[in-house]
Structure formats: structure tokens, C-alpha cells
Design a protein around this motif. Structure first.
Motif, short mmCIF file in Angstrom:
data_model
loop_
_atom_site.label_atom_id
_atom_site.label_comp_id
_atom_site.label_asym_id
_atom_site.label_seq_id
_atom_site.Cartn_x
_atom_site.Cartn_y
_atom_site.Cartn_z
N ILE A 32 0.75 -1.69 -0.13
CA ILE A 32 -0.04 0.00 0.09
C ILE A 32 0.84 1.04 -0.05
N GLY A 33 0.44 1.97 -1.25
CA GLY A 33 1.55 3.29 -1.60
C GLY A 33 3.04 3.34 -0.71
N ASP A 34 3.83 3.78 -0.34
CA ASP A 34 4.60 3.23 -0.24
C ASP A 34 5.58 3.03 1.50
N GLY A 35 4.55 2.40 1.82
CA GLY A 35 4.84 1.82 2.93
C GLY A 35 5.09 0.32 3.10
N PRO A 36 5.32 -0.70 4.39
CA PRO A 36 5.65 -1.95 3.81
C PRO A 36 4.17 -2.75 4.46
N HIS A 37 3.39 -2.17 4.59
CA HIS A 37 1.46 -2.87 4.54
C HIS A 37 1.18 -3.33 3.38
N PHE A 38 0.38 -4.79 3.17
CA PHE A 38 -0.14 -5.16 1.63
C PHE A 38 -1.36 -5.76 2.15
N TRP A 39 -1.44 -5.15 0.47
CA TRP A 39 -3.27 -5.10 0.55
C TRP A 39 -3.74 -6.56 0.85
N ALA A 40 -3.17 -7.51 1.23
CA ALA A 40 -4.39 -8.70 1.72
C ALA A 40 -4.04 -8.78 2.83
N ALA A 41 -3.36 -7.44 3.60
CA ALA A 41 -3.42 -7.78 5.31
C ALA A 41 -4.73 -8.55 5.76
N ALA A 42 -5.54 -7.94 5.04
CA ALA A 42 -7.01 -8.34 5.62
C ALA A 42 -7.07 -10.08 5.65
N PHE A 43 -6.24 -10.63 5.16
CA PHE A 43 -6.58 -12.10 4.87
C PHE A 43 -5.10 -12.99 5.44
N GLU A 44 -4.47 -12.88 5.85
CA GLU A 44 -3.04 -12.93 6.37
C GLU A 44 -3.48 -13.85 7.45
N GLU A 45 -3.45 -14.78 7.94
CA GLU A 45 -2.97 -15.79 8.93
C GLU A 45 -1.94 -15.64 9.68
N GLY A 46 -1.89 -15.15 11.10
CA GLY A 46 -0.92 -15.47 11.93
C GLY A 46 0.11 -14.22 10.89
N ASP A 47 1.42 -14.34 11.28
CA ASP A 47 2.42 -14.01 10.97
C ASP A 47 2.99 -13.70 9.66
N GLU A 48 2.20 -14.11 8.75
CA GLU A 48 3.14 -15.22 7.48
C GLU A 48 3.74 -13.91 6.31
N PHE A 49 3.73 -13.33 6.69
CA PHE A 49 3.82 -11.74 5.67
C PHE A 49 3.85 -10.20 6.65
#
Length: 336
Positions: free
Chosen positions: A191-208
Motif C-alpha cells: 500500500i503506497g510507499d509503506g510496508p503494509h500489504f493489500w492482502a493484510a485482511a486475509f493474513e493468517e498469523g504473521d505469514e507476511f
């Protein structure tokens, strides 16, 4: 929804995965090999695809099953990889029977990695047939590497190094479904210039990374960020389940898997993307009720999105001048 033990495509019974990686070339091949012919389908939604034997995956076509899927770098040159996999399959007697001859059925999708800095001066013949055979020989059950390996070796995204990602899930009635994706997107996975992933809402645990979503997504974060035209792209992959599904059902599963691609990459399915997702069933478990297919379609979306984020999160930069940075180069401290 919990993932299966490995959180990889190989959680699905009845298949194995192998990579061939050439860092000097900046490219590679990944093979998904089925223990027995698997009912298969798929969907191509990118505007600039490259593939082999993808038309037969349409539900109206005669052949129902495949022996393997191949994902490869190399753009159109990479289509030679399926020939190497066919050679391996033919040697062990696999293939669609045509009279006394067995013809291995090996659909393939390729991605564009010719301009990533690797040495593509391979002479008269491309190396991809040999790499396809090497990836076939490397196929194994159990854990396999993610990131800058196999078909993800030379993969890139709009702003970060791409790579191979995988994820799995188990349905409420016990069916396993998994995705394996080579992430080489025109758009951005973060997302933008940050580290967050667009898929974050679906993450299981801390897999990414377990970062979740940012407190706010601004208009600037949503603005279109894509590669330059010299780095046209394709995100390719496969979603496989152990549920016994018909070819038409698998076609629908591939469409919902593309929903996961669109939730993990912004923008997706562009005119210069070749976004292609295969689907298959190893047929190890019967459906319990018609609702099972609905849940598997839902899970296909989730595992595809998660696999894409994992592919970028796991990638490492290629050892070339001006190589695209990896996610971990920007946001993971040395030694972390």
C-alpha cells in the motif's frame, strides 16, 4: 480459516512441487506435478498472456485432466520449459493415450523477466527446456522454498522484488486447498510507499509480517503505481484442492482465485499483464454438500491473495546493479 500444516500447496494430497533456479540468468521454472492425472481448468484475465495448452482447460474442451502445470520466466522463450517436463513424464509412461502413444498434458504460463539485469545471452537455444526437466526431477512433497526461486527468480512488481508465494487453507468440512503464485505484477502488492500489504485482511498469523493494515489508506496510497513499459509483467499461478470437482466447477474456482489476485495487487488484470491462474482437483475427497463448492471458491480467493503477499515478503533482491529492492531490504532490520 486455518491453514494446513505447511501453509503451502503441498498440503494438498496428490501432488509435488519442484523449482529450477538460475540466478545468473535471472530466471527459473516451477513445476506442479500430479501423482495421477488431475481434472483441471483455468482462466486468463490479463491482456498480454503467454501460455501453452491453455485453451484445452476450457470446460467445453475434450481433455479433462492434466499431468502437470508449469510456471516459467523467460517470456515466450520460457514456453520451451513444458517440453522438458513432457520429456520427464514421457519417460515414466505418463500422458493422454492416443492409440499406442501417451501424450503428457502440461499446460504452462510464462512471465516476463527478460529485462531484469540477468544474462540472457544464451546462444541459439534457450535454456528453458533443460530447466523444465530439472524442475520436474526436483519435484517433491513437503516443504519447498518461497521468494526468489523457480519461476519467481526474476519476478518483480511495481515497486518491489516479486517471487514465488504459496498458502493453504482447510475448509469447514475438511477439504484442503492451496495456491502457488509467481508474483510478477504490473501493479503494487503493498500500500503506497509503506510496508503494509493489500492482502493484510486475509493474513493468517504473521505469514507476511503480521503488520495488518495502516490506520488510514489515503488517495495517494490508492493512486496507480505500475512498472515502466520496459518491464511488462504477468502474475501466474495455480490453485489446487483435494476435493473431487468437475471441470466446470474448477473453471469457476479459477475465476474466484482471480478475485484474490485483484485483492492482493493494485491494479491487476491490466492490458500489459498476462494474469493467468490454473485450477485442479486431485480428487482425494468427495464433497459433503453443494455448499462445499461455495466455500472452496471463497477460500480460493483467500489463499491466492495470501500467496501473493507471501511471495513478495519472502523475496530477496537479485545480485545485479540497480536490482529492484526486496520488501525485507526496506522494512526488516539487519539481523531481524
Amino acid at each position: 480459516m486455518p491453514h494446513a500444516p505447511l501453509n503451502l500447496l503441498t498440503d494438498v494430497a496428490g501432488l509435488s512441487v519442484g523449482h529450477a533456479t538460475d540466478i545468473a540468468l535471472g530466471s527459473g521454472v516451477t513445476v506442479i506435478l500430479f501423482d495421477e492425472p488431475a481434472v483441471a481448468s483455468g482462466t486468463v484475465l490479463g491482456g498480454a498472456p503467454g501460455g501453452r495448452d491453455t485453451a484445452l482447460l476450457d470446460p467445453s474442451m475434450t481433455v479433462q485432466t492434466v499431468d502437470a502445470f508449469v510456471l516459467s520466466g523467460g517470456s515466450a522463450f520460457g514456453l520451451d520449459a513444458a517440453g522438458g517436463v513432457q520429456s520427464g513424464l514421457r519417460a515414466i509412461g505418463r500422458g493422454f493415450p492416443v492409440g499406442p502413444v501417451n501424450v503428457p498434458i502440461v499446460p504452462q504460463a510464462i512471465l516476463m523477466d527478460l529485462l531484469n539485469g540477468g544474462n540472457k545471452d544464451w546462444g541459439l537455444h534457450s535454456p528453458y527446456q533443460d530447466m523444465g526437466y530439472a524442475a520436474f526431477l526436483a519435484c517433491a512433497t513437503g516443504p519447498f522454498d518461497l521468494g526468489t526461486v523457480g519461476a519467481g527468480t526474476g519476478a518483480t512488481t511495481a515497486n518491489l522484488k516479486g517471487g514465488i508465494g504459496s498458502a493453504s487453507a482447510v475448509s469447514s468440512t475438511g477439504h484442503t486447498i492451496g495456491a502457488l503464485v509467481a508474483v510478477n505484477a504490473m501493479g503494487s502488492v503493498t500500500i503506497g510507499d509503506g510496508p503494509h500489504f493489500w492482502a493484510a485482511a486475509f493474513e493468517e498469523g504473521d505469514e507476511f509480517g503480521g503488520l495488518g493494515l495502516p490506520a488510514k489508506v489515503s488517495a495517494a496510497d490508492r493512486a496507480m503505481t505500475i512498472k515502466g513499459l520496459r518491464l511488462t509483467a504477468t502474475t501466474i499461478g495455480a490453485v489446487v484442492t483435494d476435493a473431487r470437482l468437475a471441470k466446470a466447477d474448477l473453471h469457476r474456482l479459477s475465476i474466484t482465485a482471480h478475485d484474490g489476485l485483484a485483492r492482493a495487487v493494485l491494479p491487476a488484470h491490466l492490458p500489459l499483464d498476462g494474469d493467468t491462474l490454473f485450477t485442479a482437483s486431485t480428487g482425494k475427497r468427495d464433497l459433503v454438500s453443494p455448499a462445499d463448492l461455495l466455500e472452496l471458491c471463497h477460500l480460493a480467493t483467500l489463499v491466492t491473495a495470501r500467496a501473493i503477499a507471501r511471495g513478495v515478503h519472502a523475496a530477496t533482491a537479485l545480485p545485479y546493479p540497480d536490482a529492484q529492492p526486496a520488501w525485507r531490504d526496506r522494512w526488516v532490520l539487519p539481523g531481524a
